[in-house]
Design a protein around this motif. Structure first.
Motif, PDB file in Angstrom:
ATOM      1  N   ASN A 669       0.803  -1.225   0.000  1.00 35.30           N
ATOM      2  CA  ASN A 669       0.000   0.000   0.000  1.00 35.30           C
ATOM      3  C   ASN A 669       0.835   1.275   0.000  1.00 35.30           C
ATOM      4  O   ASN A 669       0.285   2.374   0.071  1.00 35.30           O
ATOM      5  CB  ASN A 669      -0.945   0.002   1.206  1.00 35.30           C
ATOM      6  N   SER A 670       2.148   1.117  -0.084  1.00 34.48           N
ATOM      7  CA  SER A 670       3.024   2.291  -0.058  1.00 34.48           C
ATOM      8  C   SER A 670       3.030   2.986  -1.413  1.00 34.48           C
ATOM      9  O   SER A 670       3.239   2.349  -2.447  1.00 34.48           O
ATOM     10  CB  SER A 670       4.452   1.865   0.308  1.00 34.48           C
ATOM     11  N   PRO A 671       2.858   4.324  -1.429  1.00 36.54           N
ATOM     12  CA  PRO A 671       2.890   5.036  -2.715  1.00 36.54           C
ATOM     13  C   PRO A 671       4.313   5.232  -3.248  1.00 36.54           C
ATOM     14  O   PRO A 671       4.514   5.436  -4.432  1.00 36.54           O
ATOM     15  CB  PRO A 671       2.239   6.380  -2.383  1.00 36.54           C
ATOM     16  N   CYS A 672       5.300   5.183  -2.335  1.00 38.00           N
ATOM     17  CA  CYS A 672       6.686   5.373  -2.766  1.00 38.00           C
ATOM     18  C   CYS A 672       7.620   4.760  -1.719  1.00 38.00           C
ATOM     19  O   CYS A 672       7.218   4.478  -0.591  1.00 38.00           O
ATOM     20  CB  CYS A 672       7.001   6.854  -2.935  1.00 38.00           C
ATOM     21  N   LEU A 673       8.855   4.563  -2.107  1.00 37.27           N
ATOM     22  CA  LEU A 673       9.852   3.983  -1.206  1.00 37.27           C
ATOM     23  C   LEU A 673      10.536   5.099  -0.423  1.00 37.27           C
ATOM     24  O   LEU A 673      11.128   6.011  -1.010  1.00 37.27           O
ATOM     25  CB  LEU A 673      10.888   3.194  -2.011  1.00 37.27           C
ATOM     26  N   THR A 674      10.461   5.020   0.913  1.00 35.10           N
ATOM     27  CA  THR A 674      11.149   6.003   1.755  1.00 35.10           C
ATOM     28  C   THR A 674      12.453   5.407   2.265  1.00 35.10           C
ATOM     29  O   THR A 674      12.609   4.185   2.304  1.00 35.10           O
ATOM     30  CB  THR A 674      10.274   6.387   2.958  1.00 35.10           C
ATOM     31  N   PRO A 675      13.406   6.247   2.656  1.00 33.52           N
ATOM     32  CA  PRO A 675      14.683   5.719   3.194  1.00 33.52           C
ATOM     33  C   PRO A 675      14.462   4.791   4.394  1.00 33.52           C
ATOM     34  O   PRO A 675      15.154   3.791   4.540  1.00 33.52           O
ATOM     35  CB  PRO A 675      15.438   6.992   3.597  1.00 33.52           C
ATOM     36  N   GLU A 676      13.482   5.144   5.239  1.00 30.99           N
ATOM     37  CA  GLU A 676      13.223   4.318   6.431  1.00 30.99           C
ATOM     38  C   GLU A 676      12.678   2.943   6.038  1.00 30.99           C
ATOM     39  O   GLU A 676      13.049   1.921   6.612  1.00 30.99           O
ATOM     40  CB  GLU A 676      12.228   5.024   7.357  1.00 30.99           C
ATOM     41  N   LEU A 677      11.801   2.922   5.055  1.00 29.83           N
ATOM     42  CA  LEU A 677      11.234   1.665   4.582  1.00 29.83           C
ATOM     43  C   LEU A 677      12.316   0.808   3.938  1.00 29.83           C
ATOM     44  O   LEU A 677      12.321  -0.425   4.073  1.00 29.83           O
ATOM     45  CB  LEU A 677      10.108   1.962   3.586  1.00 29.83           C
ATOM     46  N   LEU A 678      13.235   1.446   3.250  1.00 26.79           N
ATOM     47  CA  LEU A 678      14.351   0.725   2.624  1.00 26.79           C
ATOM     48  C   LEU A 678      15.287   0.148   3.678  1.00 26.79           C
ATOM     49  O   LEU A 678      15.798  -0.957   3.551  1.00 26.79           O
ATOM     50  CB  LEU A 678      15.109   1.681   1.698  1.00 26.79           C
ATOM     51  N   ARG A 679      15.474   0.913   4.773  1.00 26.23           N
ATOM     52  CA  ARG A 679      16.421   0.508   5.818  1.00 26.23           C
ATOM     53  C   ARG A 679      15.955  -0.753   6.560  1.00 26.23           C
ATOM     54  O   ARG A 679      16.765  -1.559   6.996  1.00 26.23           O
ATOM     55  CB  ARG A 679      16.621   1.659   6.795  1.00 26.23           C
ATOM     56  N   ILE A 680      14.643  -0.926   6.691  1.00 29.06           N
ATOM     57  CA  ILE A 680      14.117  -2.091   7.417  1.00 29.06           C
ATOM     58  C   ILE A 680      14.559  -3.391   6.769  1.00 29.06           C
ATOM     59  O   ILE A 680      14.685  -4.423   7.425  1.00 29.06           O
ATOM     60  CB  ILE A 680      12.565  -2.044   7.478  1.00 29.06           C
ATOM     61  N   PHE A 681      14.833  -3.356   5.467  1.00 27.70           N
ATOM     62  CA  PHE A 681      15.192  -4.589   4.762  1.00 27.70           C
ATOM     63  C   PHE A 681      16.469  -5.218   5.310  1.00 27.70           C
ATOM     64  O   PHE A 681      16.768  -6.374   5.023  1.00 27.70           O
ATOM     65  CB  PHE A 681      15.324  -4.324   3.258  1.00 27.70           C
ATOM     66  N   GLN A 682      17.197  -4.478   6.124  1.00 29.19           N
ATOM     67  CA  GLN A 682      18.388  -5.043   6.765  1.00 29.19           C
ATOM     68  C   GLN A 682      18.042  -6.268   7.614  1.00 29.19           C
ATOM     69  O   GLN A 682      18.894  -7.120   7.873  1.00 29.19           O
ATOM     70  CB  GLN A 682      19.084  -3.985   7.637  1.00 29.19           C
ATOM     71  N   ASN A 683      16.796  -6.363   8.052  1.00 31.91           N
ATOM     72  CA  ASN A 683      16.361  -7.522   8.845  1.00 31.91           C
ATOM     73  C   ASN A 683      16.242  -8.801   8.013  1.00 31.91           C
ATOM     74  O   ASN A 683      16.177  -9.899   8.564  1.00 31.91           O
ATOM     75  CB  ASN A 683      14.987  -7.248   9.490  1.00 31.91           C
ATOM     76  N   MET A 684      16.194  -8.668   6.688  1.00 30.66           N
ATOM     77  CA  MET A 684      15.798  -9.801   5.851  1.00 30.66           C
ATOM     78  C   MET A 684      16.837 -10.920   5.796  1.00 30.66           C
ATOM     79  O   MET A 684      16.471 -12.106   5.791  1.00 30.66           O
ATOM     80  CB  MET A 684      15.481  -9.313   4.438  1.00 30.66           C
ATOM     81  N   SER A 685      18.121 -10.592   5.733  1.00 31.94           N
ATOM     82  CA  SER A 685      19.131 -11.656   5.559  1.00 31.94           C
ATOM     83  C   SER A 685      19.057 -12.669   6.699  1.00 31.94           C
ATOM     84  O   SER A 685      19.150 -13.878   6.475  1.00 31.94           O
ATOM     85  CB  SER A 685      20.534 -11.066   5.452  1.00 31.94           C
ATOM     86  N   ALA A 686      18.866 -12.174   7.942  1.00 30.74           N
ATOM     87  CA  ALA A 686      18.743 -13.093   9.086  1.00 30.74           C
ATOM     88  C   ALA A 686      17.468 -13.917   8.995  1.00 30.74           C
ATOM     89  O   ALA A 686      17.446 -15.096   9.381  1.00 30.74           O
ATOM     90  CB  ALA A 686      18.774 -12.305  10.398  1.00 30.74           C
ATOM     91  N   LEU A 687      16.404 -13.326   8.463  1.00 31.47           N
ATOM     92  CA  LEU A 687      15.141 -14.057   8.313  1.00 31.47           C
ATOM     93  C   LEU A 687      15.275 -15.171   7.286  1.00 31.47           C
ATOM     94  O   LEU A 687      14.730 -16.263   7.459  1.00 31.47           O
ATOM     95  CB  LEU A 687      14.028 -13.096   7.890  1.00 31.47           C
ATOM     96  N   LEU A 688      16.008 -14.916   6.207  1.00 26.72           N
ATOM     97  CA  LEU A 688      16.210 -15.938   5.184  1.00 26.72           C
ATOM     98  C   LEU A 688      17.045 -17.092   5.729  1.00 26.72           C
ATOM     99  O   LEU A 688      16.858 -18.245   5.349  1.00 26.72           O
ATOM    100  CB  LEU A 688      16.880 -15.337   3.950  1.00 26.72           C
ATOM    101  N   GLU A 689      17.945 -16.785   6.655  1.00 25.44           N
ATOM    102  CA  GLU A 689      18.769 -17.842   7.258  1.00 25.44           C
ATOM    103  C   GLU A 689      17.942 -18.764   8.142  1.00 25.44           C
ATOM    104  O   GLU A 689      18.282 -19.936   8.331  1.00 25.44           O
ATOM    105  CB  GLU A 689      19.912 -17.221   8.084  1.00 25.44           C
ATOM    106  N   LEU A 690      16.842 -18.232   8.690  1.00 25.84           N
ATOM    107  CA  LEU A 690      15.985 -19.060   9.564  1.00 25.84           C
ATOM    108  C   LEU A 690      15.360 -20.223   8.792  1.00 25.84           C
ATOM    109  O   LEU A 690      15.113 -21.285   9.356  1.00 25.84           O
ATOM    110  CB  LEU A 690      14.852 -18.214  10.159  1.00 25.84           C
ATOM    111  N   SER A 691      15.070 -20.012   7.510  1.00 28.44           N
ATOM    112  CA  SER A 691      14.405 -21.019   6.668  1.00 28.44           C
ATOM    113  C   SER A 691      13.167 -21.591   7.353  1.00 28.44           C
ATOM    114  O   SER A 691      12.939 -22.789   7.379  1.00 28.44           O
ATOM    115  CB  SER A 691      15.380 -22.154   6.327  1.00 28.44           C
ATOM    116  N   SER A 692      12.369 -20.722   7.939  1.00 30.48           N
ATOM    117  CA  SER A 692      11.195 -21.169   8.709  1.00 30.48           C
ATOM    118  C   SER A 692       9.955 -21.183   7.824  1.00 30.48           C
ATOM    119  O   SER A 692      10.013 -20.962   6.620  1.00 30.48           O
ATOM    120  CB  SER A 692      10.977 -20.226   9.897  1.00 30.48           C
ATOM    121  N   GLU A 693       8.804 -21.428   8.478  1.00 29.09           N
ATOM    122  CA  GLU A 693       7.540 -21.439   7.741  1.00 29.09           C
ATOM    123  C   GLU A 693       7.165 -20.039   7.261  1.00 29.09           C
ATOM    124  O   GLU A 693       6.227 -19.879   6.480  1.00 29.09           O
ATOM    125  CB  GLU A 693       6.413 -22.010   8.619  1.00 29.09           C
ATOM    126  N   ASN A 694       7.911 -19.015   7.730  1.00 22.67           N
ATOM    127  CA  ASN A 694       7.629 -17.645   7.308  1.00 22.67           C
ATOM    128  C   ASN A 694       8.359 -17.259   6.020  1.00 22.67           C
ATOM    129  O   ASN A 694       8.259 -16.118   5.568  1.00 22.67           O
ATOM    130  CB  ASN A 694       8.037 -16.663   8.422  1.00 22.67           C
TER     131      ASN A 694
END
Length: 967
Positions: A669-694
């Motif tokens: 629902n975001s109309p544009c990419l903000t720096p803060e929204l881009l920064r949150i993606f730093q959490n993703m690499s650890a999430l991918l390592e979990l290889s969980s049901e998420n």
């Protein structure tokens, strides 16, 4: 480890390990850990914890280390396993004396003996059971109790073993000691009853403890020690004796003072009797058949007649109700629809049940449940008056139905009503009819009876579907009762709104709902009543609800602010979320107050993760309702997502699933990419390592970033993503593999120039998968989608990749290309999506015109795929008789949603805009084929082209000519 020299040293270190000073404690623990694998260490520990002159804390610690050592080193196959010689010594030492004076240590010794028995008894420890049997016969009270305590723990542990060989050993053990166990239990029980009669409470308390332990032993032997216990006279004799003993113990309770030391233990013993029956019924339903009649007579006598007055207590009533319930709904006692398919045992049990549950019996049970057990007590009414919120939380939450009286009575009522609904429906309806009309406000009992009957009608809603005209009842009676404002009528107003909540999904006309909404709105203004209805999730049609939206939402929000308990706030948030979800964008004018309050509630709920989950769910629906305007929430929203999806933060265990969902809808629902929204993606690499049901949601989030702003996003994170994907693909399911590949495909779709370079490390494996003939169709389809994008939209990169693969595989470039085209043509049927099928046709056609002999050799296959693609995408205009490509899009149209659909998100709009640049949607396959064939004809000349076309099947050529009419 020499016993004599080591004992002093170990004793000293154990003493240090009991210290509160970490400087002393830590080195001692390290030293003990090193000694765990030393021969002789456990012999030293045995000497220490059996020496009653030593400090209790030191002995306690020695027992714990010994017990942990059994778990780790007792089995022969364990690393650093104890020697057989030391184990023999230890086994003998453990059962030399049963004279431990400290209760807690005695229990731990009993448990560790049971642990050894689990591994060694009876083969390596045949003397254990005979020793215990002899020891429980001694006259010394302490030794007798400790031996009996150990006997129980050993029996309990051996009964829990499930392998067939172990079960056989336990059956043999049971048959050898069952008679003794019965006589032991009878002896201690008779002794207790005699001592109670003489008034010797201290002696009776000791005997009762032994009765309890011996009954625990018998429970395990009876339930787990026989294959078909009903053939054993002693077993059935014991079970029948349970009823007599229960009566004796219940009568004893009359003469024992509430504060007596015996009282609590007596009630525990009574409950244990009922557990014997419940366990036996659960494990051996057919063996229990002989006990069905007596169990029902006993339970119903004490629970539903005057026989129980003055002797029964709440947990006993619960157990009796559970026994009735288990008999009533036991599947082993239900005949098949075809009687001949039922076993004789089932028919016998069913016959007993049918004979017992006569109309008078069922009627009395139903009436007593409703008019006695369903009644609100004075304590409950007082609690509701003083603290309605706590009352509601306790009533709707609390313990399981197995252990709490009110839920247990309701479940029993539901089960009996379901089983005997034809008999009980007239009984309940007669109770309802007797309550029609107004109720005397001064008659509290009449009000409570009506509350109880309405409760029963709500619980039995599904069974009463054909017997109650709920719409008429609502219009003629219930609606009027909701409007009675008298203070004493609060229980009825509360019960009526709950009753409607039960029936609304069963039988309630749509056109009555506006009247109901009006009533609910009035009730929401009654603060004492509203917390009792906040968790009713009423179904509604949006158009009917909209006139009430503003007032309802305002009242619910006020309630959310006023209530204090975590559970209540969660319920109110749940209702608010449901409203927001249903009305969607139409909630926008009313959410300002909620948006301002949620940050405060989030801060206050720092210690309440489940409440935070409810806030996350509310935010998900809020973002969906606000659409692009949700960007105004980012100062609060983005830190919440950041915390919820950060796996280094402890709360992520509770918040991650909802946090990922919120992250995804925020991006969509975001109309544009903000720096803060881009920064949150730093959490993703650890999430991918979990290889969980998420993981699935993680891929959706990655795709959402790609659609939102591919250039900014990929510039910052492409390298990290590529590394994560390479690691994931080493060990992932087929479904996960496809999700990774779809991300790569989307990157190439959004950014065909830079995309291949950014994910270059992944592309060779895709190419190899194609030429090796990947066996999973869904993976092969995605491979071909990726390679189609590269070939069609970045021919220069495709040439470089082709050269790289030829070098890696040690083959000629043309040979590699020929193998790829051949496999592509062969596996075209793996592709089921029309878009990918058209893409494949466009991609392979893009190789034309060409003088390359390999491409000309595969020309027939390329044309076959192209004609298949035409069949997929071409539709005939009925008026003109010409064909047109149905996938072509010439201009942007705002995605529209029907009344039943969600309105389009910003991401939906972005996908539409992207489609306007996609060759699949902008290039006519019909025209593309014509132009490519014409170019090939010009390159080869008429004769050469004619020879090339002759390689194609005549039927395919005829179909092609039909599609190309007019060119």
């Amino acid at each position: 480890m020499d016993l004599n020299s080591a004992s002093t040293v170990v004793l000293q270190v154990l003493t240090q390990a009991t210290s509160q000073d970490t400087a002393v404690l830590k080195p001692a623990e390290e030293q003990l850990k090193q000694w765990e694998t030393q021969p002789g260490f456990y012999s030293v520990l045995l000497n220490i914890f059996t020496n009653h002159s030593l400090d209790v804390n030191v002995r306690w610690l020695a027992v714990l280390y010994f017990k942990n050592g059994i778990d780790r080193y007792w089995r022969r196959v364990a690393p650093h396993a104890l020697s057989e010689e030391e184990k023999t010594t230890l086994r003998a030492g453990l059962i030399t004396n049963f004279n431990e004076p400290v209760n807690q240590i005695a229990t731990q010794i009993s448990v560790l003996i049971a642990k050894v028995a689990r591994v060694d008894c009876p083969r390596q420890w045949p003397e254990l059971i005979p020793t215990l049997v002899e020891s429980v016969k001694v006259q010394d009270d302490l030794q007798q109790h400790r031996a009996l305590l150990t006997f129980y723990h050993v029996t309990k542990t051996l009964a829990s073993k499930r392998l067939a060989a172990d079960r056989k050993l336990f059956y043999d053990l049971t048959s050898s000691i069952y008679s003794f166990a019965c006589s032991l239990w009878n002896h201690h029980t008779d002794t207790f009853l005699q001592q109670i009669c003489t008034g010797d409470e201290a002696a009776a308390a000791n005997s009762l403890e032994r009765t309890l332990l011996s009954l625990k032993v018998l429970r395990k032997l009876t339930v787990h020690g026989f294959v078909e216990p009903h053939w054993n006279a002693e077993v059935m004799g014991f079970l029948h004796a349970v009823f007599e003993r229960l009566k004796q113990f219940l009568e004893c309770s009359r003469s024992i003072r509430a504060e007596s030391i015996c009282r609590d233990r007596l009630e525990k013993t009574i409950i244990l009797f009922t557990k014997v029956l419940l366990d036996f019924l659960d494990q051996h339903p057919f063996s229990f058949t002989a006990l069905i009649q007596r169990s029902l007579e006993f339970s119903i006598s004490y629970v539903f007649t005057e026989a129980g007055e003055g002797v029964v207590f709440e947990q006993f009533i619960v157990q009796c109700m559970n026994l009735i319930k288990m008999i009533v709904k036991n599947y082993a006692y239900k005949p098949s629809k075809n009687i001949e398919d039922s076993s004789p045992e089932t028919l016998e049990a069913h016959k007993i049940k049918t004979a017992f549950f006569t109309y008078p019996t069922l009627m009395e049970i139903c009436r007593r449940l409703v008019t006695h057990y369903f009644l609100l007590t004075k304590e409950e009414l007082t609690m509701w008056e003083e603290d309605p919120e706590s009352f509601t939380v306790e009533e709707t939450g609390g313990d399981s139905w197995k252990y709490s009286l009110r839920p247990c009575t309701e479940v029993l009522f539901i089960d009996i009503f379901h089983e005997y609904n034809h008999t009980l429906t007239p009984v309940l309806l007669e109770m309802v009819h007797s309550l029609q009309g107004s109720t005397n406000m001064e008659n509290t009992n009449a009000i409570l009876i009506k509350d109880a009957v309405y409760n029963a009608v709500g619980l039995a809603a599904y069974e009463l579907f054909d017997s109650v005209d709920f719409d008429q009842w609502f219009k003629n009676q219930l609606l009027a009762e909701l409007q009675v404002s008298h203070d004493r009528y609060k229980p009825i107003r509360r019960r009526v709104i709950w009753l409607i909540g039960q029936w609304i999904s069963v039988k309630f006309k749509s056109d009555l709902r506006p009247v109901l909404y009006e009533a609910i709105r009035n009730l929401l203004q009654d603060r004492d009543l509203v917390v009792s209805i906040n968790n009713n999730d009423f179904e509604f049609r949006t158009d009917q609800f909209l006139p009430y939206l503003e007032s309802m939402f305002t009242l619910l929000f006020q309630l959310l602010q006023e209530v204090t308990q975590c559970d209540t706030k969660m319920h109110v948030l749940h209702v608010l979320s449901c409203v927001i979800e249903r009305v969607n964008m139409q909630i926008r004018p009313y959410v300002g107050c909620l948006v301002q309050y949620l940050p405060l509630l989030w801060k206050q709920s720092e210690e309440h993760n489940m409440l935070r989950c409810a806030i996350l769910t509310t935010l998900i629906h809020l973002v969906q309702g606000l659409g692009a305007d949700s960007k105004n929430l980012y100062p609060f929203l983005l830190p919440v997502i950041q915390l919820s999806t950060d796996v280094s933060q402890p709360p992520h265990v509770y918040l991650l699933e909802d946090g990922l969902e919120l992250w995804l809808v925020t991006l969509e629902n975001s109309p544009c990419l903000t720096p803060e929204l881009l920064r949150i993606f730093q959490n993703m690499s650890a999430l991918l390592e979990l290889s969980s049901e998420n993981l699935k949601n993680c891929f959706k989030i990655i795709n959402a970033y790609i659609f939102l702003s591919s250039s900014e996003f990929l510039q910052m994170y492409a390298a990290d993503l590529c590394r994560s994907f390479c690691e994931l693909l080493k060990d992932i399911t087929t479904e996960g593999q496809v999700q990774v590949l779809k991300v790569v495909e989307n990157v190439l779709k959004v950014n065909p120039v830079l995309g291949p370079q950014m994910f270059q490390p992944l592309l060779p494996s895709v190419f190899r998968g194609i030429i090796d003939g990947e066996r999973y169709p869904v993976v092969m389809s995605t491979y071909l989608g990726i390679m189609g994008r590269v070939l069609l939209q970045n021919a220069r990169f495709f040439s470089l990749l082709l050269s790289q693969m030829a070098c890696e595989l040690g083959q000629e470039l043309d040979q590699i290309l020929g193998n790829m085209i051949e496999m592509w043509v062969d596996r075209m049927d793996n592709i089921t999506q029309p878009e990918r099928r058209k893409l494949s046709a466009l991609a392979l056609l893009s190789l034309l015109p060409s003088l390359n002999s390999v491409i000309q050799d595969k020309f027939c296959g390329i044309i076959n795929i192209s004609v298949e693609g035409l069949h997929d995408v071409m539709t005939e205009d009925s008026e003109t008789g010409t064909y047109k490509d149905c996938m072509l899009m010439s201009h942007f149209e705002e995605p529209k949603a029907t009344e039943d659909e969600e309105p389009p998100t910003e991401q939906d709009k972005r996908k539409k805009m992207l489609a306007l640049k996609d060759p699949v949607h902008t290039v006519s396959l019909q025209q593309f084929i014509y132009e490519k064939l014409k170019a090939q004809q010009e390159l080869l000349g008429e004769q050469g082209f004619h020879a090339l076309m002759e390689t194609v099947d005549t039927e395919i050529v005829a179909q092609l000519q039909e599609f190309l009419q007019g060119f």
